[in-house]
Each structure stands twice: as C-alpha cells, then as structure tokens.
Design a protein around this motif. Structure first.
Motif, PDB file in Angstrom:
ATOM      1  N   PHE A 167      33.911  47.738  48.286  1.00  0.00           N
ATOM      2  CA  PHE A 167      33.872  47.024  46.998  1.00  0.00           C
ATOM      3  C   PHE A 167      33.754  48.015  45.849  1.00  0.00           C
ATOM      4  N   GLN A 168      34.640  47.905  44.884  1.00  0.00           N
ATOM      5  CA  GLN A 168      34.465  48.658  43.629  1.00  0.00           C
ATOM      6  C   GLN A 168      33.739  47.738  42.664  1.00  0.00           C
ATOM      7  N   ILE A 169      32.563  48.147  42.225  1.00  0.00           N
ATOM      8  CA  ILE A 169      31.745  47.295  41.344  1.00  0.00           C
ATOM      9  C   ILE A 169      31.627  47.954  39.979  1.00  0.00           C
ATOM     10  N   LEU A 170      31.960  47.172  38.970  1.00  0.00           N
ATOM     11  CA  LEU A 170      32.016  47.683  37.603  1.00  0.00           C
ATOM     12  C   LEU A 170      30.756  47.262  36.851  1.00  0.00           C
ATOM     13  N   ASP A 171      30.159  48.213  36.147  1.00  0.00           N
ATOM     14  CA  ASP A 171      29.089  47.887  35.201  1.00  0.00           C
ATOM     15  C   ASP A 171      29.786  47.674  33.854  1.00  0.00           C
ATOM     16  N   VAL A 172      29.953  46.407  33.456  1.00  0.00           N
ATOM     17  CA  VAL A 172      30.767  46.139  32.260  1.00  0.00           C
ATOM     18  C   VAL A 172      30.065  46.567  30.968  1.00  0.00           C
ATOM     19  N   PHE A 173      28.758  46.756  31.043  1.00  0.00           N
ATOM     20  CA  PHE A 173      28.041  47.206  29.841  1.00  0.00           C
ATOM     21  C   PHE A 173      28.210  48.705  29.627  1.00  0.00           C
ATOM     22  N   GLU A 174      28.182  49.469  30.731  1.00  0.00           N
ATOM     23  CA  GLU A 174      28.253  50.919  30.626  1.00  0.00           C
ATOM     24  C   GLU A 174      29.674  51.451  30.789  1.00  0.00           C
ATOM     25  N   GLY A 175      30.595  50.590  31.281  1.00  0.00           N
ATOM     26  CA  GLY A 175      31.952  51.068  31.549  1.00  0.00           C
ATOM     27  C   GLY A 175      32.002  52.077  32.683  1.00  0.00           C
ATOM     28  N   LYS A 176      31.164  51.878  33.737  1.00  0.00           N
ATOM     29  CA  LYS A 176      31.148  52.771  34.906  1.00  0.00           C
ATOM     30  C   LYS A 176      31.419  51.924  36.137  1.00  0.00           C
ATOM     31  N   TYR A 199      27.341  43.243  36.466  1.00  0.00           N
ATOM     32  CA  TYR A 199      28.017  43.934  37.575  1.00  0.00           C
ATOM     33  C   TYR A 199      29.099  43.030  38.142  1.00  0.00           C
ATOM     34  N   VAL A 200      30.330  43.503  38.067  1.00  0.00           N
ATOM     35  CA  VAL A 200      31.475  42.662  38.412  1.00  0.00           C
ATOM     36  C   VAL A 200      32.301  43.349  39.496  1.00  0.00           C
ATOM     37  N   ILE A 201      32.597  42.621  40.565  1.00  0.00           N
ATOM     38  CA  ILE A 201      33.503  43.185  41.570  1.00  0.00           C
ATOM     39  C   ILE A 201      34.877  43.326  40.913  1.00  0.00           C
ATOM     40  N   LYS A 202      35.404  44.542  40.940  1.00  0.00           N
ATOM     41  CA  LYS A 202      36.695  44.809  40.287  1.00  0.00           C
ATOM     42  C   LYS A 202      37.821  44.848  41.315  1.00  0.00           C
ATOM     43  N   ARG A 203      37.533  45.502  42.474  1.00  0.00           N
ATOM     44  CA  ARG A 203      38.543  45.623  43.530  1.00  0.00           C
ATOM     45  C   ARG A 203      37.886  45.558  44.884  1.00  0.00           C
ATOM     46  N   VAL A 204      38.654  45.118  45.872  1.00  0.00           N
ATOM     47  CA  VAL A 204      38.209  45.187  47.259  1.00  0.00           C
ATOM     48  C   VAL A 204      39.301  45.895  48.044  1.00  0.00           C
ATOM     49  N   LEU A 205      38.886  46.893  48.871  1.00  0.00           N
ATOM     50  CA  LEU A 205      39.843  47.656  49.678  1.00  0.00           C
ATOM     51  C   LEU A 205      39.486  47.502  51.148  1.00  0.00           C
ATOM     52  N   ILE A 212      44.755  47.840  49.372  1.00  0.00           N
ATOM     53  CA  ILE A 212      44.178  46.918  48.384  1.00  0.00           C
ATOM     54  C   ILE A 212      44.164  45.493  48.948  1.00  0.00           C
ATOM     55  N   ALA A 213      43.015  44.838  48.839  1.00  0.00           N
ATOM     56  CA  ALA A 213      42.881  43.472  49.355  1.00  0.00           C
ATOM     57  C   ALA A 213      42.710  42.466  48.218  1.00  0.00           C
ATOM     58  N   ALA A 214      42.002  42.886  47.146  1.00  0.00           N
ATOM     59  CA  ALA A 214      41.751  41.946  46.047  1.00  0.00           C
ATOM     60  C   ALA A 214      41.527  42.711  44.751  1.00  0.00           C
ATOM     61  N   VAL A 215      41.880  42.075  43.653  1.00  0.00           N
ATOM     62  CA  VAL A 215      41.607  42.648  42.325  1.00  0.00           C
ATOM     63  C   VAL A 215      41.271  41.511  41.365  1.00  0.00           C
ATOM     64  N   ILE A 216      40.362  41.805  40.446  1.00  0.00           N
ATOM     65  CA  ILE A 216      39.833  40.774  39.541  1.00  0.00           C
ATOM     66  C   ILE A 216      39.963  41.293  38.117  1.00  0.00           C
ATOM     67  N   SER A 217      40.250  40.411  37.174  1.00  0.00           N
ATOM     68  CA  SER A 217      40.272  40.843  35.770  1.00  0.00           C
ATOM     69  C   SER A 217      38.823  41.028  35.318  1.00  0.00           C
ATOM     70  N   SER A 218      38.573  42.006  34.483  1.00  0.00           N
ATOM     71  CA  SER A 218      37.174  42.259  34.127  1.00  0.00           C
ATOM     72  C   SER A 218      36.965  42.434  32.637  1.00  0.00           C
ATOM     73  N   GLU A 219      37.916  41.966  31.855  1.00  0.00           N
ATOM     74  CA  GLU A 219      37.736  42.079  30.414  1.00  0.00           C
ATOM     75  C   GLU A 219      36.635  41.118  29.979  1.00  0.00           C
ATOM     76  N   ARG A 220      35.792  41.567  29.114  1.00  0.00           N
ATOM     77  CA  ARG A 220      34.799  40.660  28.521  1.00  0.00           C
ATOM     78  C   ARG A 220      35.067  40.639  27.031  1.00  0.00           C
ATOM     79  N   LEU A 221      35.754  39.590  26.594  1.00  0.00           N
ATOM     80  CA  LEU A 221      36.225  39.568  25.212  1.00  0.00           C
ATOM     81  C   LEU A 221      35.100  39.692  24.210  1.00  0.00           C
ATOM     82  N   ASN A 222      33.952  39.112  24.555  1.00  0.00           N
ATOM     83  CA  ASN A 222      32.843  39.177  23.600  1.00  0.00           C
ATOM     84  C   ASN A 222      32.429  40.621  23.358  1.00  0.00           C
TER      85      ASN A 222
END
Ligand code: F6R
Ligand code: MG
Ligand code: MG
Length: 381
Positions: A167-176, A199-205, A212-222
């Motif tokens: 799992f690739q997990i994104l910290d949307v606040f820190e951009g890591k 913390y948002v799952i971005k990709r699954v491998l 690549i098994a899955a990918v998710i959009s992770s934009e947070r417009l706010n």
C-alpha cells in the motif's frame, strides 16, 4: 500493449442544486472526446457521472500525467462548464480553479486516478466514482479488498495473491507518502488509514511482481484552493481477476455502508450507499454519500462495457442499512459525530460566533488550569 487508463473527474455544475449532472454537459464533454478519439489522441472513452460530478474515463498510450491527456480533460470540462453556464446550472465551473491550463490538472481542481499496465489477454477493471465524500473514503474498502482474508478469499487460497499487497499511503497534509506491506505491516497500515482525512491510500501494488492493482484520486480541493471551493469527491480504479481480487471480492466491502465524511456542506458524516447509475443522484440532505461501480473489459485499449455493478438486488440490503443509518445520524442534527469536528468542516460560523461572544465569555472557576485543547493527530496553524 501498454495501456493507460485515466479517470479524471470534476464538478462543473449540476441541476437543481448539487445533486445530479445534466445530460447536456455529458454530451458537451463527450463531443470533445469523440474528436480526440477520431484524431487518435485517445483510444476509447466513456463519460459518466455520480451526483454532481462528471467523470471522463479514457484509454490511451501516453502514460500517466500526460500533459496532452490532462489538457484534453481540461478542454472537455471547460466545454461542459460552458454549457452549464448557458443553462444556468448550479455552481457552473466550480472545480475549474484556474482559467489557464498549465500542462497537468493535478493541483488545479479536477480529481485524477490513472494507471498504466500491460494489458492481460482479458483485462477486467472496475471504476469507482463517489460523491459527497473524500478520497480517504476508499481506505476502508481497499483495506478489506487487499488485506482482509475475511473479505477476500484469494488472499488465503490463490497462490498469486497469497504473498499479499503493498500500500502506498499519502499524508495529504504534508504531501509525503510511505510504502507499507500487507500482511506483515497490517497494524501500521491501519494505524495510519484509520484517519482518512489525513492518510489516504493512493496506490496498491501486488507483492509478487509490483504490478499495479489499484489507484485512487487524492486531490483535496479544500487544501488546493486554500479555502472551500467544492468537495474532493473521489474516483478509483481497481483491476480484477486472475491474480487480483475477483470482481465479487472487490464489491463485497460495499455491502457494509461504512461512515464517511463529506455529506451536506462537506461537513457531516454519512453512510456510503452503493447505487446503480439510475440512482446516482444525491437528494436526501444532499446525499447520502453515494458510490457507483462500473465494470469494463479493456481490449487493445477499447473499453468494453460498462456493467453497472451496484444496480443489483444483492446490494438492496446495503442500501436499506444505509437508509437506517442515515435516519439515525440525521436525528443528531447539528451535533457531532454526525457533524464533522471543527477542524474538518467545509462550512463553519464558529470564528464569527466566537468573535461576537468574546466579550461575553467570563472567567469560570473550573478548579483546573485551562490549556489548549488537544487536536488529535491533526495539527493546525
Ligand atoms: C456540494 C455539497 C452540498 C452543498 C450544499 C450547500 O457538493 O455537498 O451539500 O455544500 O448544497 O451549497 P451552497 O453553499 O452552494 O448553497
Ligand atoms: Mg460532488
Ligand atoms: Mg459538489
């Protein structure tokens, strides 16, 4: 043949409030994509919708983050927004945050989920589209699909899946982001993704071959706009079968309408209701949050389908449960935990109320020293 599947979505306005996309905007976006297909820019496309969000599902050979494909999506949304403005649709053009396109839609407004893969002889994929929620809403079902053996039998009995997923997990606040392996790091994965606003799952491998098994959009417009301009209603792509979870294993988590953030004014929790396209409209209290699943076969880049996977009595019980949960939550009115915590609300009057009342607050004898309240694991300026 290496194919890229791009799902790019935006809210460019909707009919009678924030509840459903107008067919003329779908037609306007489709017209742009028909021309792009004729000119060989894309191989195939399908334009779809959930609630007030318009989704462009496209196949091509230009890889992920292609300026040409993102530019095309931008044009399609701009044409659809033009129609939305002509018809006076509500919030016309709201997700097109910048008038000038600069090569990549990431960070501008629209949400993007894209993956590139070598097409298998038969390539089933599922495109998920959700409204009135946030990208972290996929954390729960993706964990179930790719890491929970009580959901996905293949994790136990299919030798190709038995080594697990990454799992690739994104910290949307820190951009890591961080890569974590299931099953060894299950508890670490859960420690993060249980906070879906951050913390948002971005990709699954797949572990065996990094496929690549899955990918998710992770934009947070706010966060992008620095203020609320529309919600970050997410999309996801999941590959199915033959060493990936079966279609039925991918759909199974949605029999449980888990609670997600983003209902009414982006400021309430609600149950995620799985629906077919004919019910992909957010009516009750602007919801409840809804999710559509479209199944395609990708053949030489052609999109065969879709199958409208939640348009099935097998999900009636989930919809009924979602309605029961919705009734229960609604009775809380403006109280948490139906209403989101102050740090997550898209709309608030709290600063104005506090300002207005500041002179009326009197020192209270509490018997303890007042200190700043803890804000869980989310820090604020
Ligand atoms: C939009 C949404 C809606 C709106 C609400 C108020 O996707 O979730 O619940 O936030 O309808 O909208 P305005 O402020 O535009 O009247
Ligand atoms: Mg929306
Ligand atoms: Mg909206």
């Amino acid at each position: 043949m290496k194919i890229t599947l791009s799902v790019i979505k935006a809210d460019i306005g909707s009919l009678a409030g924030h509840h459903v996309v107008h067919p003329d905007t779908i037609a306007a976006a489709s017209k742009v994509l028909v021309e792009a297909k004729r000119d060989g820019v894309i191989i195939d496309f399908f334009v779809s919708h959930v609630g007030d969000d318009l989704q462009l599902i496209m196949t091509h050979t230009k890889g992920v983050d292609s300026p040409e494909i993102h530019g095309l999506a931008w044009n399609a949304f701009s044409e659809a927004a033009k129609v939305a403005k002509e018809l006076g649709l509500y919030a016309a053009g709201q997700d097109l945050l910048s008038d000038a396109f600069s090569g990549n839609v990431r960070g501008l407004g629209p949400g993007v989920a894209e993956m590139e893969f070598e097409e298998r002889p038969s390539e089933p994929v599922i495109v998920f589209m959700a409204d009135k929620t946030e990208p972290g809403a996929f954390n729960f079902p993706l964990f179930k699909i790719f890491a929970d053996p009580f959901n996905t039998a293949g994790l136990v009995i299919d030798p190709r899946m038995h080594p697990g997923f990454r799992f690739q997990i994104l910290d949307v606040f820190e951009g890591k982001s961080v890569m974590l392996n299931a099953p060894e790091e299950l508890y670490d994965i859960l420690a993060l993704i249980g906070t879906p606003a951050r913390y948002v799952i971005k990709r699954v491998l797949r572990r065996t071959d990094n496929e690549i098994a899955a990918v998710i959009s992770s934009e947070r417009l706010n966060l992008i706009a620095g203020k609320y301009v529309g919600k970050d209603d997410p999309v996801a792509i999941v590959r199915a079968q033959s060493g990936f979870p079966a279609t039925g294993e991918i759909l199974e988590p949605f029999t449980f309408p888990h609670l997600v953030a983003g209902w009414m004014r982006g400021s309430h929790h609600g149950p995620m209701m799985p629906v077919g396209l004919r019910h992909a409209k957010c009516t009750r209290f602007d919801g409840p949050p809804r999710i559509v699943a479209l199944g395609f076969q990708v053949k030489n880049g052609r999109l065969i389908g879709p199958a409208d996977l939640f348009d099935d009595p097998a999900f009636d019980e989930a919809r009924r449960t979602a309605n029961t949960i919705a009734d229960y939550l609604r009775r809380h009115g403006p109280f948490m935990p139906h209403r989101l915590g102050p740090e997550e609300m898209e709309y608030t009057t709290l600063p104005q109320v506090l300002e207005k009342l500041k002179d009326r607050f009197q020192k209270a004898e509490t018997g303890y020293k007042a200190k700043k309240p803890a804000t869980a694991d989310i820090e604020h300026d």
